[in-house]
Motif scaffolding. Structure first.
Motif, PDB file in Angstrom:
ATOM      1  N   GLY A 488       0.813  -1.204   0.000  1.00 22.24           N
ATOM      2  CA  GLY A 488       0.000   0.000   0.000  1.00 22.24           C
ATOM      3  C   GLY A 488       0.848   1.255   0.000  1.00 22.24           C
ATOM      4  N   GLU A 489       0.234   2.344  -0.450  1.00 22.40           N
ATOM      5  CA  GLU A 489       0.862   3.673  -0.435  1.00 22.40           C
ATOM      6  C   GLU A 489      -0.162   4.666   0.100  1.00 22.40           C
ATOM      7  N   LEU A 490       0.257   5.490   1.060  1.00 29.07           N
ATOM      8  CA  LEU A 490      -0.663   6.412   1.715  1.00 29.07           C
ATOM      9  C   LEU A 490      -0.043   7.803   1.831  1.00 29.07           C
ATOM     10  N   PRO A 491      -0.774   8.855   1.467  1.00 28.69           N
ATOM     11  CA  PRO A 491      -0.319  10.198   1.828  1.00 28.69           C
ATOM     12  C   PRO A 491      -0.381  10.333   3.351  1.00 28.69           C
ATOM     13  N   ALA A 492       0.519  11.092   3.917  1.00 30.92           N
ATOM     14  CA  ALA A 492       0.596  11.180   5.381  1.00 30.92           C
ATOM     15  C   ALA A 492      -0.726  11.637   5.991  1.00 30.92           C
ATOM     16  N   GLU A 493      -1.416  12.551   5.319  1.00 37.64           N
ATOM     17  CA  GLU A 493      -2.653  13.098   5.891  1.00 37.64           C
ATOM     18  C   GLU A 493      -3.787  12.081   5.901  1.00 37.64           C
ATOM     19  N   GLU A 494      -3.665  11.005   5.136  1.00 38.69           N
ATOM     20  CA  GLU A 494      -4.711   9.977   5.118  1.00 38.69           C
ATOM     21  C   GLU A 494      -4.334   8.742   5.941  1.00 38.69           C
ATOM     22  N   ALA A 495      -3.094   8.722   6.435  1.00 43.09           N
ATOM     23  CA  ALA A 495      -2.585   7.513   7.091  1.00 43.09           C
ATOM     24  C   ALA A 495      -2.892   7.511   8.584  1.00 43.09           C
ATOM     25  N   ASP A 496      -3.089   6.335   9.133  1.00 43.81           N
ATOM     26  CA  ASP A 496      -3.149   6.138  10.574  1.00 43.81           C
ATOM     27  C   ASP A 496      -2.618   4.739  10.877  1.00 43.81           C
ATOM     28  N   GLN A 497      -2.457   4.417  12.150  1.00 39.98           N
ATOM     29  CA  GLN A 497      -1.845   3.149  12.519  1.00 39.98           C
ATOM     30  C   GLN A 497      -2.667   1.956  12.032  1.00 39.98           C
ATOM     31  N   GLU A 498      -3.973   2.080  12.108  1.00 35.09           N
ATOM     32  CA  GLU A 498      -4.834   0.973  11.708  1.00 35.09           C
ATOM     33  C   GLU A 498      -4.678   0.653  10.223  1.00 35.09           C
ATOM     34  N   LYS A 499      -4.634   1.694   9.378  1.00 41.19           N
ATOM     35  CA  LYS A 499      -4.484   1.468   7.936  1.00 41.19           C
ATOM     36  C   LYS A 499      -3.133   0.833   7.622  1.00 41.19           C
ATOM     37  N   ILE A 500      -2.079   1.332   8.287  1.00 44.65           N
ATOM     38  CA  ILE A 500      -0.755   0.777   8.048  1.00 44.65           C
ATOM     39  C   ILE A 500      -0.705  -0.695   8.438  1.00 44.65           C
ATOM     40  N   MET A 501      -1.262  -1.035   9.587  1.00 45.30           N
ATOM     41  CA  MET A 501      -1.229  -2.429  10.049  1.00 45.30           C
ATOM     42  C   MET A 501      -2.091  -3.321   9.162  1.00 45.30           C
ATOM     43  N   GLN A 502      -3.165  -2.793   8.594  1.00 45.60           N
ATOM     44  CA  GLN A 502      -3.975  -3.597   7.670  1.00 45.60           C
ATOM     45  C   GLN A 502      -3.145  -4.013   6.462  1.00 45.60           C
ATOM     46  N   PHE A 503      -2.388  -3.046   5.913  1.00 48.66           N
ATOM     47  CA  PHE A 503      -1.521  -3.361   4.777  1.00 48.66           C
ATOM     48  C   PHE A 503      -0.388  -4.296   5.186  1.00 48.66           C
ATOM     49  N   ALA A 504       0.201  -4.036   6.379  1.00 44.52           N
ATOM     50  CA  ALA A 504       1.385  -4.792   6.828  1.00 44.52           C
ATOM     51  C   ALA A 504       1.078  -6.245   7.113  1.00 44.52           C
ATOM     52  N   THR A 505      -0.186  -6.548   7.363  1.00 40.95           N
ATOM     53  CA  THR A 505      -0.563  -7.930   7.728  1.00 40.95           C
ATOM     54  C   THR A 505      -1.321  -8.633   6.612  1.00 40.95           C
ATOM     55  N   GLN A 506      -1.337  -8.038   5.408  1.00 36.51           N
ATOM     56  CA  GLN A 506      -2.029  -8.680   4.285  1.00 36.51           C
ATOM     57  C   GLN A 506      -1.287  -9.931   3.828  1.00 36.51           C
TER      58      GLN A 506
END
Length: 506
Positions: A488-506
């Protein structure tokens, strides 16, 4: 019997005129988890080395009262016999020996004059069960991950009938799952009556586990905070650690301006012949001028492998795909090619790969660019000192002079020297791999401020970090990796920990 298993009263310790500890007092109750916090150089590890006998009785002032009696430990084995065991951040295991041999090394189970190996294995299984490590005790330690090796160290401590367990940065090299498992084990050991002292820079862990937390600053006791009274919070700890409020741990940048793409990779893959698999697969990524790009992911996701494959491929991966610098296709056959193209890489392992610990600051800063201080093949010593002093000042390296041996600096100052080493090659893109691992919150703030300053001067940064707060707090864009792929790729203003972990655990 006193409620306190340990009292360290008015402890002072000097090294060649430098006062590392000044009249420090520290009390630990039986059966509690007591965290020791403070910036690098605050005296935490020195205090524990006094306690464990690394610095023997007579080399310090003050009293160690353990189980109600003043102690005069002359060596480490004296404190171990009393039930005090310390586990350091850099684990003291023998990689080629088995798990059971490591657990009982120096504390062998004997029948007469001979080691009883059958009983050793039986008792090793009991210790492994206590730390909830399900491995064959005959497994060589080198075949275990860092998290499991940490559990072997604790099993080793339990085999010595430990009463007071000291852990120095036990989760520094662990991923989130292994860290949480370790903290849960400490809670269980507490329920079994074992007292723990934990040194940690990770304030969230301190808040989650500490019954009490004592703060040291500049070799002095500042305060002891009590969780039962609601005194342990991040803001309170930070204020006492650094002597001031840090309103925003991640300093903000204003007037962000991004230019053209500095670096781009397309369909980039790296095959590791030793592992027999792709460690990076089909990655598409770019970095613009003046941008901090964060790369997040769990341990083993391929972040470091990606960085190394870009930086001249020092591990000799078999590479596929296209690499562009300033829009032009390039091929790097060696790290020197990457450096010449304006790419620098600050390794996550500053002690193992990044610095020459037995050399001084000036030698380390100029090591990657000796031609920059040389004339006709000879190093200009005066120019080397001048350059080193410029970086010492601009990066706020706290040391008496550039003649200081790097191995004697705190972790934060070592990291600044490592930064200076690579800034001296004049890069346009700086890859920072775990830039604040193992350093305290005050030093982190300084590193972040330096990063912002470098960006304002026209550099670009790729920042690899396991700390989600750091990724979110410092990045303009965030890529998330898992199993060697970009998820995944996220602009900083749209990112949060939950979104990052969703991508990281795919």
């Amino acid at each position: 019997m006193s409620d306190y298993i340990l009292e360290m009263n008015n402890i002072s310790k000097e090294f060649t005129g430098v006062k590392a500890l000044s009249d420090v007092s520290f009390k630990v109750k039986r059966g509690e988890i007591h965290c020791l916090v403070g910036e690098n150089g605050a005296g935490k590890s020195t205090l524990m080395k006094v306690l464990s006998g690394v610095y023997p009785y007579g080399t310090y002032k003050g009293d160690i009262v353990y189980n109600g009696e003043v102690q005069t430990f002359g060596k480490i084995s004296d404190s171990v016999k009393a039930g005090i065991v310390i586990i350091y951040q850099e684990l003291a295991l023998f990689p080629d020996l088995s798990v059971y041999e490591n657990i009982f090394v120096g504390n062998e189970v004997k029948r007469g004059a001979f080691v009883d190996w059958n009983q050793t294995i039986v008792q090793a299984k009991e210790m492994l069960k206590k730390v909830k490590l399900n491995v064959n005790p005959e497994t060589p330690v080198k075949n275990l991950g860092v998290g499991k090796q940490q559990l072997v160290e604790i099993a080793k401590a339990l085999s010595k009938d430990v009463k007071l367990l000291i852990l120095d940065e036990p989760t520094a090299a662990l991923n989130e799952n292994d860290s949480e498992n370790l903290l849960e084990l400490l809670r269980e050991l507490k329920n079994q009556g074992i007292t723990c002292i934990m040194i940690s820079h990770k304030l969230k862990e301190v808040i989650s586990i500490a019954d009490k937390a004592t703060v040291l600053r500049d070799g002095k006791t500042i305060c002891t905070l009590d969780a039962a009274k609601g005194e342990i919070s991040e803001s309170v700890i930070i204020k006492n650690m650094v002597g001031r409020d840090i309103e925003d741990i991640y300093p903000k940048r204003t007037n962000k301006q991004f230019g053209d793409k500095i670096l781009e990779i397309k369909d980039w893959s790296a095959y590791d012949p030793q592992a027999g698999r792709n460690v990076v697969s089909g990655v598409n990524l770019h970095v613009k001028k003046g941008e901090i790009v964060g790369i997040a992911g769990l341990m083993g996701s391929g972040r470091t492998e990606l960085a190394l494959s870009i930086f001249g491929n020092p591990r000799s991966y078999k590479l596929k795909g296209d690499l562009f610098v300033d829009g032009s296709p390039v091929t790097f056959k060696h790290t020197s090619d990457a450096i010449e193209a304006g790419i620098a890489y600050v390794t996550e392992d500053r002690k193992g790969d990044g610095l020459f610990l037995i050399q001084d600051i000036k030698s380390n800063i100029t090591a990657a660019n000796l031609q920059g201080i040389s004339s006709r093949g000879w190093v200009n010593d005066n120019e080397e000192v001048k350059v080193a002093n410029e970086y010492k000042q601009s990066l706020y390296v706290k040391a008496p002079s550039v003649e200081q041996i790097v191995g004697k600096l705190s972790g934060g100052n070592q990291q600044k020297v490592s930064l200076g080493k690579w800034l001296f090659v004049g890069p346009k893109l700086l890859i920072l791999d775990e830039p604040t691992r193992g350093i305290d919150v005050g030093a982190k703030f300084e590193i972040y401020s330096i990063m912002n300053k470098l960006i304002s001067e026209g550099l670009s940064i790729i920042m690899i970090s396991s700390e989600l707060g750091e990724v979110l707090g410092m990045s303009d864009r965030i890529y998330v990796m898992a199993e060697g792929k970009l998820k995944g790729e996220l602009p900083a203003e749209e990112a949060d920990q939950e979104k990052i972990m969703q991508f990281a655990t795919q």
